[in-house]
Design a protein around this motif. Structure first.
Motif, PDB file in Angstrom:
ATOM      1  N   ILE A 115       1.137  -1.222   0.306  1.00 33.21           N
ATOM      2  CA  ILE A 115       0.280  -0.254   0.352  1.00 33.21           C
ATOM      3  C   ILE A 115       0.706   1.515  -0.515  1.00 33.21           C
ATOM      4  CG2 ILE A 115      -1.839   1.228   1.472  1.00 33.21           C
ATOM      5  CD1 ILE A 115      -2.636  -1.503   0.295  1.00 33.21           C
ATOM      6  N   LEU A 116       0.669   2.678  -1.262  1.00 40.22           N
ATOM      7  CA  LEU A 116       1.454   2.983  -1.179  1.00 40.22           C
ATOM      8  C   LEU A 116       0.990   4.748  -0.175  1.00 40.22           C
ATOM      9  CD1 LEU A 116       3.146   5.345  -2.176  1.00 40.22           C
ATOM     10  CD2 LEU A 116       2.621   6.050  -3.925  1.00 40.22           C
ATOM     11  N   ALA A 117       1.136   5.124   0.744  1.00 43.36           N
ATOM     12  CA  ALA A 117      -0.014   6.141   1.816  1.00 43.36           C
ATOM     13  C   ALA A 117       0.834   7.740   0.324  1.00 43.36           C
ATOM     14  CB  ALA A 117       0.549   6.306   2.732  1.00 43.36           C
ATOM     15  N   LEU A 118      -0.295   8.116   0.279  1.00 43.70           N
ATOM     16  CA  LEU A 118      -0.092   9.308  -0.748  1.00 43.70           C
ATOM     17  C   LEU A 118      -1.743  10.337   0.501  1.00 43.70           C
ATOM     18  CD1 LEU A 118      -0.649   8.408  -3.532  1.00 43.70           C
ATOM     19  CD2 LEU A 118       0.595   8.587  -3.307  1.00 43.70           C
ATOM     20  N   ASP A 119      -0.789  12.164   0.427  1.00 47.09           N
ATOM     21  CA  ASP A 119      -1.401  12.839   0.610  1.00 47.09           C
ATOM     22  C   ASP A 119      -1.803  14.147   0.215  1.00 47.09           C
ATOM     23  OD1 ASP A 119      -2.107  15.197   2.161  1.00 47.09           O
ATOM     24  OD2 ASP A 119      -0.064  15.691   3.204  1.00 47.09           O
ATOM     25  N   ALA A 120      -3.594  13.701   0.193  1.00 45.18           N
ATOM     26  CA  ALA A 120      -4.394  14.059  -0.915  1.00 45.18           C
ATOM     27  C   ALA A 120      -4.430  16.404  -1.201  1.00 45.18           C
ATOM     28  CB  ALA A 120      -5.643  14.157  -0.734  1.00 45.18           C
ATOM     29  N   THR A 121      -3.626  16.961   0.182  1.00 47.39           N
ATOM     30  CA  THR A 121      -3.409  18.102   0.091  1.00 47.39           C
ATOM     31  C   THR A 121      -2.117  18.434  -1.149  1.00 47.39           C
ATOM     32  OG1 THR A 121      -2.297  18.125   1.697  1.00 47.39           O
ATOM     33  CG2 THR A 121      -4.060  17.917   2.627  1.00 47.39           C
ATOM     34  N   THR A 122      -1.681  17.468  -1.535  1.00 43.67           N
ATOM     35  CA  THR A 122      -0.570  17.650  -2.468  1.00 43.67           C
ATOM     36  C   THR A 122      -1.380  17.386  -3.932  1.00 43.67           C
ATOM     37  OG1 THR A 122       0.680  15.333  -2.707  1.00 43.67           O
ATOM     38  CG2 THR A 122       1.440  16.471  -0.646  1.00 43.67           C
ATOM     39  N   GLY A 123      -1.936  17.272  -4.072  1.00 43.82           N
ATOM     40  CA  GLY A 123      -2.477  17.169  -5.340  1.00 43.82           C
ATOM     41  C   GLY A 123      -2.168  16.257  -6.102  1.00 43.82           C
ATOM     42  N   GLN A 124      -1.866  17.046  -7.626  1.00 41.99           N
ATOM     43  CA  GLN A 124      -0.659  16.635  -8.541  1.00 41.99           C
ATOM     44  C   GLN A 124       0.459  15.874  -8.214  1.00 41.99           C
ATOM     45  OE1 GLN A 124      -1.599  15.831 -12.173  1.00 41.99           O
ATOM     46  NE2 GLN A 124      -3.818  15.578 -11.127  1.00 41.99           N
ATOM     47  N   ASN A 125       1.404  15.925  -6.913  1.00 41.87           N
ATOM     48  CA  ASN A 125       2.534  15.702  -7.067  1.00 41.87           C
ATOM     49  C   ASN A 125       2.309  14.309  -6.076  1.00 41.87           C
ATOM     50  OD1 ASN A 125       4.250  18.591  -7.503  1.00 41.87           O
ATOM     51  ND2 ASN A 125       3.193  19.120  -5.083  1.00 41.87           N
ATOM     52  N   THR A 179       8.884   0.015  -6.583  1.00 39.87           N
ATOM     53  CA  THR A 179       8.400  -1.676  -5.998  1.00 39.87           C
ATOM     54  C   THR A 179       6.553  -1.826  -6.414  1.00 39.87           C
ATOM     55  OG1 THR A 179       7.398  -3.200  -4.033  1.00 39.87           O
ATOM     56  CG2 THR A 179       7.156  -0.967  -3.852  1.00 39.87           C
ATOM     57  N   PRO A 180       6.299  -2.851  -6.815  1.00 38.42           N
ATOM     58  CA  PRO A 180       5.003  -2.423  -7.369  1.00 38.42           C
ATOM     59  C   PRO A 180       4.059  -2.474  -6.547  1.00 38.42           C
ATOM     60  CG  PRO A 180       5.808  -5.274  -7.615  1.00 38.42           C
ATOM     61  CD  PRO A 180       7.157  -4.162  -7.105  1.00 38.42           C
ATOM     62  N   ILE A 181       2.847  -1.843  -6.327  1.00 36.77           N
ATOM     63  CA  ILE A 181       2.097  -1.084  -5.807  1.00 36.77           C
ATOM     64  C   ILE A 181       0.560  -1.652  -5.898  1.00 36.77           C
ATOM     65  CG2 ILE A 181       0.900   0.934  -4.891  1.00 36.77           C
ATOM     66  CD1 ILE A 181       3.751   0.812  -4.512  1.00 36.77           C
ATOM     67  N   THR A 182       0.198  -2.047  -5.242  1.00 36.11           N
ATOM     68  CA  THR A 182      -1.329  -3.125  -5.685  1.00 36.11           C
ATOM     69  C   THR A 182      -2.033  -2.566  -5.081  1.00 36.11           C
ATOM     70  OG1 THR A 182      -1.244  -4.600  -2.742  1.00 36.11           O
ATOM     71  CG2 THR A 182      -0.152  -5.398  -5.013  1.00 36.11           C
ATOM     72  N   GLY A 183      -2.169  -0.748  -3.959  1.00 38.25           N
ATOM     73  CA  GLY A 183      -3.696   0.211  -3.719  1.00 38.25           C
ATOM     74  C   GLY A 183      -2.498   1.224  -3.050  1.00 38.25           C
ATOM     75  N   ILE A 184      -3.474   2.142  -2.591  1.00 39.04           N
ATOM     76  CA  ILE A 184      -3.630   3.786  -2.558  1.00 39.04           C
ATOM     77  C   ILE A 184      -4.146   4.218  -1.192  1.00 39.04           C
ATOM     78  CG2 ILE A 184      -3.352   6.342  -3.160  1.00 39.04           C
ATOM     79  CD1 ILE A 184      -1.926   4.786  -4.660  1.00 39.04           C
ATOM     80  N   ALA A 185      -3.800   4.570  -0.084  1.00 37.40           N
ATOM     81  CA  ALA A 185      -4.266   4.943   1.296  1.00 37.40           C
ATOM     82  C   ALA A 185      -4.388   6.372   1.210  1.00 37.40           C
ATOM     83  CB  ALA A 185      -3.450   4.289   2.302  1.00 37.40           C
TER      84      ALA A 185
END
Length: 464
Positions: free
Chosen positions: A383-393, A405-411
Motif C-alpha cells: 500500500i502506497l500512502a499519499l497525501d491528498a493535499t499535495t494534488g498532482q504531486n 516496487t509493485p503497488i497494489t493499492g493507495i491509502a
C-alpha cells in the motif's frame, strides 16, 4: 448500467416504480374457531405456505411466523447432526430464511434484507452471536432482521455523511469551477471546450482524463446537436463518473481467510503512513484479529516511537530494533513472531526516503525477499500512502514508487482537509492503481475502506 445511472438515475427509477399498481397477495382466513389443538394443527397444515418463491417485499407477519416454526424444527435436527452450512439448499417453504452457522436462524421479514450482502450479514450475525451465545446455550436464536438492518443502515449513513463532510472543500472547488464555466458561456463553441478542459485540470482530475473527456464531449455535442451549455451540464459529469467506474479495479484489501496476511506500507515521510498503519491496526484489533506491527522505518527520527505509540493506543504488539538497524532484520523478527504465535495480520512500516531511491530500492527488495522466503505468496498488499493535499504531486510520487516496487493499492490520507480530492479520479484513470483506504478525519475510526459510490455522490451531487 453505468455508475452515473446507478447513483443519479436511481431517483427517477424509484418514482416510476411508485406509480406502478401494487398487487396484493390473496389472504385466506379461516373464520371458524378451531375446536381443539388437533384441529388447529390440521388447519395449519391445510393452509401451509405454498411452495413458491417468496417475494421479500410482500412477506406478511403471519407467513413469517409459520416459516420460523418450520425453521426451528429443521435447525434443531441439523444442529444435532452437525454444523449448519449457510450454502445449504433451502426448500421452497423456507426461502425467506437464511441459515447461518453459530446455531443462528436469520428470518428475512422485509425489503431491507435486499440491501444487505452475505458478507455484511455474516459479519453482523457473527458479532451478535458471539455476544449472546454461551457454551451452555443449545437453542437457536432468532435475530430481528429489522434491528440488524437498522444497524447496517445507520453505519452506512454515518460513513456516507463522513464522505460528504470530508469532500466539502473538493466539492466546492468543482462547483465553483463549473458554475463559473457555465456562467461565462451560453453557447457551445471551441472556446467553451478549451475552457472546460482547463477547468477539469484545475480540479485535479488529471491532464489525460481532462483531455479525454473534453474530446468525447466535442463528438457528443455534434451528435446531439447541442446548442447551449446547459445541454452538456449533466453529460460532462456522466462522462467523468463512468470513466471512473470503467476501470473496475479491486478496492478491497486482500486479507487472507486463513493464516497470516502481510501488508507492506510505503510512502514519503509526512504523508500519514504510520498513522494509517496505527488506525488499521485498531480496526483489525476491534474485529477480533490478532495484529502485529513491524517498525521497519529505522532511519527516520521518531518513526519507531510513533509506531510504538500507535501500538499502545490500539493495544497491539510492535516489533522494534534500535534506530539505524537493518529494516529487513526487523521484518525477519516480526515474521518469526507472527508465525510462531499464530498472528492474523502483520502490518509493516517502511522507510520513505524517496530522494535516495537507490538505497530505498535495495531496502524494499531485501524486505521483499525476506517476506517471500517465509511466506511465498506475500506480501498480500503493498500500500502506497499519499497525501491528498499535495494534488498532482501525489501522482508523481506514485509513479516513482511504482518504479521501485509493485503497488497494489493507495491509502489516500488527509482528504478532509483538501480541496484536491479530484486526485482520486486521476490516480485511478492514469495509474490504474485502486484506492483502497481513505482518510476522512483525525479520529482513530476515520480511516475507511474506499467506497466509489459514496465518493462520487459526495463529489458531484450538488452539480446535478
Amino acid at each position: 448500467m453505468g455508475l452515473f445511472d446507478r447513483l443519479f438515475g436511481k431517483k427517477k427509477q424509484e418514482e416510476t416504480k411508485h406509480d406502478e399498481p401494487v398487487i396484493e397477495k390473496e389472504v385466506v382466513e379461516n373464520t371458524q374457531e378451531p375446536k381443539n389443538e388437533e384441529e388447529t394443527r390440521e388447519t395449519t397444515e391445510l393452509t401451509e405456505v405454498s411452495p413458491k418463491p417468496v417475494d421479500l417485499e410482500n412477506v406478511t407477519d403471519e407467513s413469517v411466523s409459520k416459516v420460523i416454526d418450520i425453521e426451528r424444527e429443521e435447525v434443531s435436527k441439523e444442529i444435532a447432526d452437525g454444523p449448519v452450512s449457510k450454502e445449504k439448499t433451502i426448500s421452497p417453504e423456507r426461502e425467506n430464511v437464511v441459515v447461518t452457522d453459530e446455531k443462528t436462524v436469520l428470518s428475512v421479514t422485509d425489503e431491507k434484507a435486499a440491501e444487505i450482502t452475505d458478507k455484511e450479514v455474516n459479519s453482523e450475525v457473527s458479532t451478535i452471536a458471539k455476544e449472546n451465545v454461551t457454551d451452555e446455550d443449545e437453542e437457536e436464536i432468532v435475530i430481528d432482521i429489522d434491528a440488524l438492518a437498522n444497524i447496517f443502515t445507520q453505519s452506512r449513513e454515518e460513513t456516507e455523511k463522513k464522505y460528504e463532510q470530508s469532500l466539502t472543500l473538493t466539492r466546492k472547488t468543482f462547483s465553483d469551477g463549473f458554475n463559473e464555466l457555465f456562467a461565462n458561456f451560453r453557447t457551445v463553441d471551441e472556446e467553451f471546450f478549451e475552457e472546460l478542459e482547463e477547468t477539469l485540470i484545475m480540479s485535479d482530475v488529471g491532464v489525460d482524463l481532462a483531455m479525454e473527456v473534453t474530446e468525447e464531449l466535442r463528438k457528443e455535442a455534434k451528435l446531439i446537436n447541442a446548442k447551449s451549455t446547459d445541454d452538456l451540464r449533466q453529460l460532462i459529469i456522466e462522462k467523468i463518473v463512468d470513466k471512473f467506474d470503467g476501470e473496475k479495479l479491486p478496492t478491497q484489501l486482500d486479507i487472507q481467510p486463513e493464516g497470516l496476511s502481510i501488508l507492506l506500507f510505503v510512502g514519503v515521510n509526512g504523508v500519514g503512513k504510520t498513522t494509517t498503519i496505527g488506525k488499521l491496526a485498531a480496526r483489525y484489533k476491534n474485529e477480533g484479529k490478532k495484529v502485529l506491527l513491524a517498525a521497519a522505518d529505522t532511519f527516520r527520527a521518531g518513526a519507531i516511537d510513533q509506531l510504538v505509540e500507535w501500538g499502545n493506543r490500539s493495544q497491539v504488539e510492535v516489533v522494534t530494533k534500535p534506530a539505524g538497524s537493518d529494516p529487513a532484520a526487523v521484518v525477519f523478527d516480526a515474521l518469526a513472531k507472527a508465525k510462531s504465535e499464530n498472528y492474523d495480520i502483520l502490518l509493516v512500516d517502511t522507510a520513505g526516503r524517496l530522494q535516495n531511491k537507490d538505497n530505498l530500492m535495495k531496502e524494499l527488495e531485501k524486505i521483499g525477499k525476506v517476506i517471500k522466503r517465509e511466506v511465498p505468496d506475500a506480501p498480500h498488499e503493498t500500500i502506497l500512502a499519499l497525501d491528498a493535499t499535495t494534488g498532482q504531486n501525489a501522482i508523481q510520487q506514485a509513479k516513482e514508487f511504482s518504479a521501485v516496487t509493485p503497488i497494489t493499492g493507495i491509502a489516500l490520507t488527509k482528504l478532509d482537509g483538501s480541496a484536491k480530492g479530484g486526485i482520486v479520479l486521476s490516480i485511478v484513470q492514469s495509474l490504474k492503481i485502486p484506492v483502497k483506504l481513505i482518510g476522512l478525519g483525525e479520529k482513530i475510526d476515520d480511516l475507511q475502506d474506499f467506497d466509489e459510490e459514496f465518493f462520487v455522490r459526495g463529489l458531484f451531487k450538488e452539480l446535478l
